[in-house]
Enzyme design. Structure first.
Site, PDB file in Angstrom:
ATOM      1  N   ASP A   1      21.068  -7.980  46.185  1.00 49.88           N
ATOM      2  CA  ASP A   1      21.697  -6.669  46.364  1.00 49.88           C
ATOM      3  C   ASP A   1      23.207  -6.777  46.509  1.00 49.88           C
ATOM      4  O   ASP A   1      23.702  -7.265  47.528  1.00 49.88           O
ATOM      5  CB  ASP A   1      21.099  -5.974  47.598  1.00 49.88           C
ATOM      6  CG  ASP A   1      21.615  -4.559  47.751  1.00 49.88           C
ATOM      7  OD1 ASP A   1      22.145  -4.003  46.767  1.00 49.88           O
ATOM      8  OD2 ASP A   1      21.504  -3.998  48.859  1.00 49.88           O
TER       9      ASP A   1
ATOM     10  N   ASP B   1      27.592  -2.031  40.383  1.00 53.91           N
ATOM     11  CA  ASP B   1      26.435  -2.284  41.252  1.00 53.91           C
ATOM     12  C   ASP B   1      25.235  -2.777  40.444  1.00 53.91           C
ATOM     13  O   ASP B   1      24.886  -2.191  39.427  1.00 53.91           O
ATOM     14  CB  ASP B   1      26.070  -0.991  41.997  1.00 53.91           C
ATOM     15  CG  ASP B   1      24.959  -1.212  43.012  1.00 53.91           C
ATOM     16  OD1 ASP B   1      24.936  -2.283  43.640  1.00 53.91           O
ATOM     17  OD2 ASP B   1      24.104  -0.327  43.158  1.00 53.91           O
TER      18      ASP B   1
END
Ligand SMILES: *[C@@H]1O[C@H](CO)[C@@H](O)[C@H](O)[C@H]1NC(C)=O
Ligand SMILES: *[C@@H]1O[C@H](CO)[C@@H](O)[C@H](O)[C@H]1NC(C)=O
Ligand SMILES: *[C@@H]1O[C@H](CO)[C@@H](O)[C@H](O)[C@H]1NC(C)=O
Ligand SMILES: *[C@@H]1O[C@H](CO)[C@@H](O)[C@H](O)[C@H]1NC(C)=O
Length: 439
Positions: free
Chosen positions: A112, A317
């Site tokens: 992440d 991201d």
């Protein structure tokens, strides 16, 4: 079979590794899409490709909302650390392998870039969800240590408490309501099939974990905050750099996540843009967009970061599937694609996307989009990564871009088949086109 082979191989390598210095290290972790056939999160056995795609779009919208929530909370609590860092972005789309302890215990975790903490489920579990691998057993590792409340990294966590034994107890929440709680600890970290270990990596030994983690063994935070895996490389005198190459949702390949000093041959760099209010995320400076070579007109400063409240900017991201553009940019981008793509339209509302078409063949042509970054680097997304195959039998495809308010996200579909380099030392982000399934 594979796991046993890799583990045996690993034992051989780790013997050799004992004599190799970690300085300047370079490790390869294997990453896979959560829908990869051997992923613990795969839904291939009970969902059609279309259902899996629609679920990915829904997760993407949820993640974008979780990031928006994080940014909103930070904007009204500027300067108050416990608020600005208490909501993290949510659960990611790719998994990576990582080994913790001596001898190494191997885990498949969520990777992440939108959060910092590294954690895994840990014995003795009070409230662990089911996972495929055995949970981490601290007693079986000779290098495991509890961290104290006065450890500098404990002080960086948003929510901690001290127990009688002076152990740093943490709680770490994600924007979708998921949470991990346990003991902040440290141990050696290594990567199956790579030589060498990184000593003393602080991680959460999670004894109460709940939420949308599927059957993943935990999560590896790769944000810019001090407790992330990449930031902690600094403490071992290793360059705080990582790079990854992502494959798509239907791919049966894995691909690399490289940690530490990596080759930058052919990589085009653009400076990271600072956002003091949201320091975990990776912001890049966008100066223009073209669709099929034509420059898109949008208001100046649409991608500027507001340093006062932390809104605006473009976040790169890995955990957000679609690309989200602020509405004043999205509208003209959508119009450009609508004008250029003349295949029969399909209603995309049940998929959650605005522009879907049904071409006569699977290898239809679509316009590309180029993101022009500061310092002259162009990030090109070819047409077949702009329009995504939703439903292989019907050839239906949809534009993998959506509108949003307040900030923008360059998502993982756009990043696929690029080597993406995140260089925290030089504060730059780089990329080059490459077929990730060949690496
Ligand atoms: C990083 O790698 C490059 C070549 O790939 C090498 O020249 C350089 O010395 C390395 N830096 C460190 C800190 O290991
Ligand atoms: C900007 O571009 C120049 C020339 O291509 C390059 O040498 C430099 O490293 C780049 N700077 C950043 C921060 O990307
Ligand atoms: C930046 O945010 C502050 C606080 O919300 C606001 O007052 C200001 O107008 C914003 N600046 C710009 C350029 O939008
Ligand atoms: C999808 O494309 C293939 C060729 O790529 C073609 O044979 C098939 O008929 C198409 N299906 C539909 C429903 O158009």
């Amino acid at each position: 079979m594979d796991a046993i082979f890799i583990f045996t191989f690993y034992l051989l390598l780790s013997f050799a590794a004992a004599v190799i210095s970690a300085a300047g290290g370079n490790w390869r972790a294997e990453i896979m899409h959560r829908e990869h056939p051997s992923s613990p999160l795969s839904t291939a056995s009970h969902k059609t490709p279309r259902e899996r795609f629609v679920a990915a779009v829904q997760r993407s919208h949820l993640r974008a909302r979780a990031i928006a929530h994080h940014i909103e909370v930070a904007a009204v609590n500027v300067g108050a650390r416990q608020f600005t860092s208490s909501v993290h972005s949510g659960v990611g789309e790719y998994l990576m392998n990582i080994a913790i302890g001596t001898p190494p215990q191997i885990f498949t975790t969520i990777m992440d870039t939108g959060s910092d903490l590294v954690w895994t489920q840990c014995d003795p579990c009070n409230e662990c969800y089911p996972q495929n691998d055995a949970v981490f057993n601290p007693a079986a590792s000779s290098t495991y240590q509890l961290l104290s409340c006065t450890n500098p990294l404990c002080l960086e966590l948003p929510s901690t408490a001290c127990t009688g034994a002076n152990a740093c107890e943490y709680g770490y929440g994600y924007g979708d309501g998921s949470i991990t709680e346990g003991y902040f600890s440290s141990d050696s970290v290594s990567f199956p099939a790579s030589v060498g270990t990184v000593p003393n990596i602080a991680f959460g030994c999670g004894v109460a974990n709940e939420g949308n983690f599927g059957a993943a063994d935990g999560l590896v935070g790769l944000g810019q905050g001090p407790v992330s895996l990449v930031s902690q490389l600094r403490n071992a005198n290793i360059e705080p750099i990582f790079s990854y190459c992502l494959v798509g949702i239907y791919s049966t390949s894995t691909s690399p996540l490289l940690l530490g000093n990596a080759s930058t041959v052919g990589i085009a760099f653009t400076p990271l843009v600072a956002n003091p209010i949201n320091p975990t995320f990776y912001y890049a400076g966008l100066t223009g967009i073209t669709v099929n070579g034509a420059q898109i007109d949008y208001p100046a400063n649409s991608f500027a970061v507001n340093a006062t409240d932390g809104t605006g900017g473009l976040i790169v991201d890995s955990g957000t599937t679609l690309t989200y553009l602020v509405q004043e940019v999205y509208t003209p981008v959508l119009q450009a694609f609508e004008a250029l793509v003349t295949y029969p339209r399909v209603d995309g509302s049940s998929i959650g996307l605005d522009l879907c078409v049904s071409p006569p063949s699977a290898d239809a042509d679509y316009p590309n989009i180029v993101y022009q970054f500061a310092n002259g680097s162009n990030f090109e997304v070819p047409g077949n990564n702009v329009f995504l195959l939703v439903d292989p039998p019907s050839n239906t495809t949809c534009l993998s871009i959506a509108g949003i308010q307040g900030f923008s996200i360059l998502g993982n579909i756009h990043q696929q088949d690029h080597m993406m380099v995140f260089d925290l030392a030089a504060q730059q982000i780089g990329f080059k086109s490459v077929a990730c399934n060949t690496l």
